[in-house]
Motif scaffolding. Structure first.
Motif, PDB file in Angstrom:
ATOM      1  N   ARG A 190       0.835  -1.199   0.000  1.00 14.21           N
ATOM      2  CA  ARG A 190       0.000   0.000   0.000  1.00 14.21           C
ATOM      3  C   ARG A 190       0.874   1.255   0.000  1.00 14.21           C
ATOM      4  NH1 ARG A 190      -3.653  -1.369   4.204  1.00 14.21           N
ATOM      5  NH2 ARG A 190      -2.564  -0.084   5.748  1.00 14.21           N
ATOM      6  N   THR A 191       1.967   1.200   0.750  1.00 14.91           N
ATOM      7  CA  THR A 191       2.879   2.340   0.813  1.00 14.91           C
ATOM      8  C   THR A 191       3.549   2.581  -0.531  1.00 14.91           C
ATOM      9  OG1 THR A 191       3.306   1.867   3.149  1.00 14.91           O
ATOM     10  CG2 THR A 191       4.877   3.298   2.012  1.00 14.91           C
ATOM     11  N   LEU A 192       4.095   1.535  -1.129  1.00 16.50           N
ATOM     12  CA  LEU A 192       4.777   1.675  -2.415  1.00 16.50           C
ATOM     13  C   LEU A 192       3.818   2.117  -3.508  1.00 16.50           C
ATOM     14  CD1 LEU A 192       7.060  -1.492  -2.238  1.00 16.50           C
ATOM     15  CD2 LEU A 192       7.814   0.900  -2.129  1.00 16.50           C
ATOM     16  N   ALA A 193       2.599   1.580  -3.487  1.00 13.17           N
ATOM     17  CA  ALA A 193       1.603   1.974  -4.488  1.00 13.17           C
ATOM     18  C   ALA A 193       1.238   3.449  -4.332  1.00 13.17           C
ATOM     19  CB  ALA A 193       0.355   1.105  -4.363  1.00 13.17           C
ATOM     20  N   GLY A 194       1.143   3.908  -3.079  1.00 17.43           N
ATOM     21  CA  GLY A 194       0.835   5.319  -2.845  1.00 17.43           C
ATOM     22  C   GLY A 194       1.909   6.236  -3.393  1.00 17.43           C
ATOM     23  N   TYR A 195       3.166   5.837  -3.234  1.00 22.05           N
ATOM     24  CA  TYR A 195       4.255   6.630  -3.793  1.00 22.05           C
ATOM     25  C   TYR A 195       4.274   6.552  -5.315  1.00 22.05           C
ATOM     26  CZ  TYR A 195       6.627   8.119   0.464  1.00 22.05           C
ATOM     27  OH  TYR A 195       6.944   8.758   1.635  1.00 22.05           O
ATOM     28  N   GLY A 223      -2.383  -1.825  -5.697  1.00 17.11           N
ATOM     29  CA  GLY A 223      -2.718  -0.423  -5.859  1.00 17.11           C
ATOM     30  C   GLY A 223      -3.632  -0.143  -7.026  1.00 17.11           C
ATOM     31  N   GLY A 224      -4.069  -1.193  -7.727  1.00 16.66           N
ATOM     32  CA  GLY A 224      -4.925  -0.993  -8.888  1.00 16.66           C
ATOM     33  C   GLY A 224      -4.226  -0.237 -10.001  1.00 16.66           C
ATOM     34  N   LEU A 225      -2.925  -0.492 -10.170  1.00 17.64           N
ATOM     35  CA  LEU A 225      -2.121   0.246 -11.137  1.00 17.64           C
ATOM     36  C   LEU A 225      -1.877  -0.593 -12.378  1.00 17.64           C
ATOM     37  CD1 LEU A 225       0.541   1.622  -8.631  1.00 17.64           C
ATOM     38  CD2 LEU A 225      -1.668   2.597  -9.250  1.00 17.64           C
ATOM     39  N   GLY A 226      -1.731   0.067 -13.505  1.00 18.45           N
ATOM     40  CA  GLY A 226      -1.493  -0.622 -14.767  1.00 18.45           C
ATOM     41  C   GLY A 226      -0.018  -0.662 -15.105  1.00 18.45           C
ATOM     42  N   SER A 227       0.494  -1.832 -15.415  1.00 19.63           N
ATOM     43  CA  SER A 227       1.915  -1.964 -15.758  1.00 19.63           C
ATOM     44  C   SER A 227       2.235  -1.417 -17.143  1.00 19.63           C
ATOM     45  CB  SER A 227       2.332  -3.432 -15.676  1.00 19.63           C
ATOM     46  OG  SER A 227       1.541  -4.219 -16.552  1.00 19.63           O
ATOM     47  N   SER A 228       1.212  -1.118 -17.957  1.00 18.93           N
ATOM     48  CA  SER A 228       1.441  -0.617 -19.308  1.00 18.93           C
ATOM     49  C   SER A 228       1.618   0.904 -19.350  1.00 18.93           C
ATOM     50  CB  SER A 228       0.274  -1.014 -20.217  1.00 18.93           C
ATOM     51  OG  SER A 228      -0.947  -0.457 -19.739  1.00 18.93           O
TER      52      SER A 228
END
Length: 515
Positions: A190-195, A223-228
């Protein structure tokens, strides 16, 4: 006993119902305090407490009109009140919800600052390229990539990119030997995704080893982030062919990011885009009198202008949480705060610790005796407006107004969580002295007393000691701090930024079992 001449303005009384007064300077035995009609019976260091009445052993002692402990032995009027005769006590606190909550008086014409508007509408206060690591094993290569772009080492590295504040590596000691489903890895991810999505990063490069427990894909998924996304790129040492090739690959990737990162301009944006992380460290007996309430006055302004302030450090509101629940906008918000206190009580118990193991040695030297006393001064940073929500560590903060984010009291860990939650400016009060900075969010530091300011002005952005000597008011300093927030968010560099602080202070909270 021969007494010295009466000393005017040598003490501060905070509330008519208090059992102690606070010395504004060192007081010698025999000093007469006419305002209290007492004579000091021992040496009183500045910032320390003096008894204003005879206190029996076991009797509660009040400061701020709140209990800060009980007398460990009989205390005579005029005597120094500190660790030798005042101790921690457990007592029932009435946790009522919302009785002090009031409608927020929003300003009609909000202030503005010169912010950076990202393509998706998010507002930044700084413009960095970030290098994050999934595990400690990739920390060295991440730092080597960032070092290639250090202006102090390679002056020409960013010469063509004047709008980029820098390339920074935020490394840590975690990421493996950890339960894949446990609380520890959830907090780290969660911390890394927030950054990774913080608006103060124009782009982010994620570097891993390759075989670690904390896989980069797991961070992105959490974090619900896209790698693309081309602004968020990642690779591993094992896939890149080792250390040298990984560093070369990372430098090339950052080089590709720089031109896009440089294409920004600052534009006027409302102060509602401020998200202020509130910290205090190296506190002293003046913290709850000067810098903390002055910061609280600035926080009230931030809230009235539609912005957000994040109060944290759960062990350092322990004993004062009942003051926050009274300002909760709903019973549900108050219960969320009490749930975090209960979590800490259980956490300490199962690890053989205690929430009252604070204050630190420096806090005590500065006049703070118990965690109750320290907490009552610490909550003053939160001002007087409603408590609108409570978050767990590093959770994204969506609410506007004063919120609470659960965290340890250790400043680097707490501020790391606040930045992960979205804080774009950190405000940090200190009475003993601090040499802290935070990246990618700038950190403003405020001194509680004149002596610290004179000794360490190189690290402090504003002196609040005028409250102690009567040369400044809380409201005046609150306005000055609010303007400093706007200036800082507009790009004015803080003392810690000028010194290069920020990369080493990235410290995610480690709570899980390490195997």
């Amino acid at each position: 006993m021969s007494t010295q001449a009466s000393v005017a303005s040598a003490i501060i009384r905070l509330h008519p119902g208090d059992d102690v007064i606070i010395a504004t300077r060192q007081l010698l035995p025999g000093t007469r305090i006419d305002a209290e009609q007492l004579v000091v019976t021992g040496l009183i260091p500045p910032g320390h407490k003096i008894a204003t009445r005879d206190i029996a052993k076991g009797e509660p002692v009040k400061r701020y009109n709140q209990i800060i402990g009980v007398a460990r032995e009989a205390i005579a009027r005029g005597q120094h009140v500190h660790v030798q005769n005042l101790g921690m006590s457990e007592f029932a606190r009435e946790h009522v919800f919302g009785v002090d909550a009031q409608p927020t008086a929003y300003v009609k014409e909000p202030a503005h600052f010169m912010g950076i508007r990202r393509g998706d509408g998010r507002i930044a206060t700084r413009n960095y390229i970030g290098i994050l690591t999934s595990v400690n094993c990739s920390a060295t290569v991440a730092r080597a990539i960032a070092d290639h772009f250090r202006r102090d080492v390679h002056p020409d590295a960013l010469a063509d990119y004047p709008n980029v504040d820098g390339v920074i590596a935020l490394t840590h000691g975690l990421g493996c030997g950890i339960d894949t489903q446990g609380e520890g890895i959830r907090i780290l991810r969660r911390t890394l995704a927030g950054y990774a999505v913080h608006p103060n990063f124009a782009s982010v490069l994620f570097v891993g080893l390759g075989c670690e427990t904390n896989q980069i894909d797991g961070v992105l998924e959490a974090g619900g982030l896209g790698s693309s996304d081309l602004k968020l790129r990642s690779f591993t040492i094992q896939d890149s062919g080792g250390t040298r090739k990984t560093i070369e690959r990372g430098i090339a990737m950052v080089q590709e990011m720089l031109a896009d990162a440089n294409r920004i301009q600052r534009v006027p944006v409302p102060a509602s885009h401020l998200s202020i992380g509130l910290q205090c460290g190296g506190s002293d007996g003046y913290s709850g009198i000067s810098a903390n309430p002055a910061l609280g006055a600035a926080v009230d302004r931030v809230v009235r202008h539609g912005g957000t302030a994040i109060l944290s450090e759960t062990p350092e509101i322990y004993g004062a949480e009942h003051l926050l629940t009274r300002r909760a906008v709903s019973p549900a918000v108050g219960e969320k705060l009490l749930a975090r206190i209960a979590w800490w009580q259980d956490y300490c118990a199962r690890n053989g610790g205690a929430l009252d193991n604070n204050p630190s040695a420096g806090n005590k030297a500065g006049g703070l005796t118990t965690i109750l006393e320290k907490s009552l001064g610490a909550v003053a940073k939160g001002g007087t407006t409603n408590l609108v929500d409570v978050y767990e560590y590093a959770q994204p903060v969506a609410a506007k107004g004063l919120v609470f984010m659960d965290s340890p009291g250790y400043d680097p860990v707490s501020a790391t969580g606040q930045v992960a939650s979205g804080a774009n400016v950190i405000c940090f009060t200190t009475g003993r002295g601090s040499a802290y900075g935070c990246a990618p969010s700038p950190s403003l530091k405020f001194a509680t007393n004149n002596t610290l300011w004179e000794r360490q002005a190189d690290d402090i952005d504003l002196n609040c000691g005028g409250v102690i000597d009567g040369s400044a008011s809380i409201d005046e300093l609150g306005e000055a701090i609010f303007q400093m927030m706007l200036d800082c968010a507009s790009g004015t560099r803080t003392k810690s930024e000028l010194h290069g602080y920020g990369q080493s202070e990235f410290v995610p909270w480690q709570v899980g079992v390490v195997t």
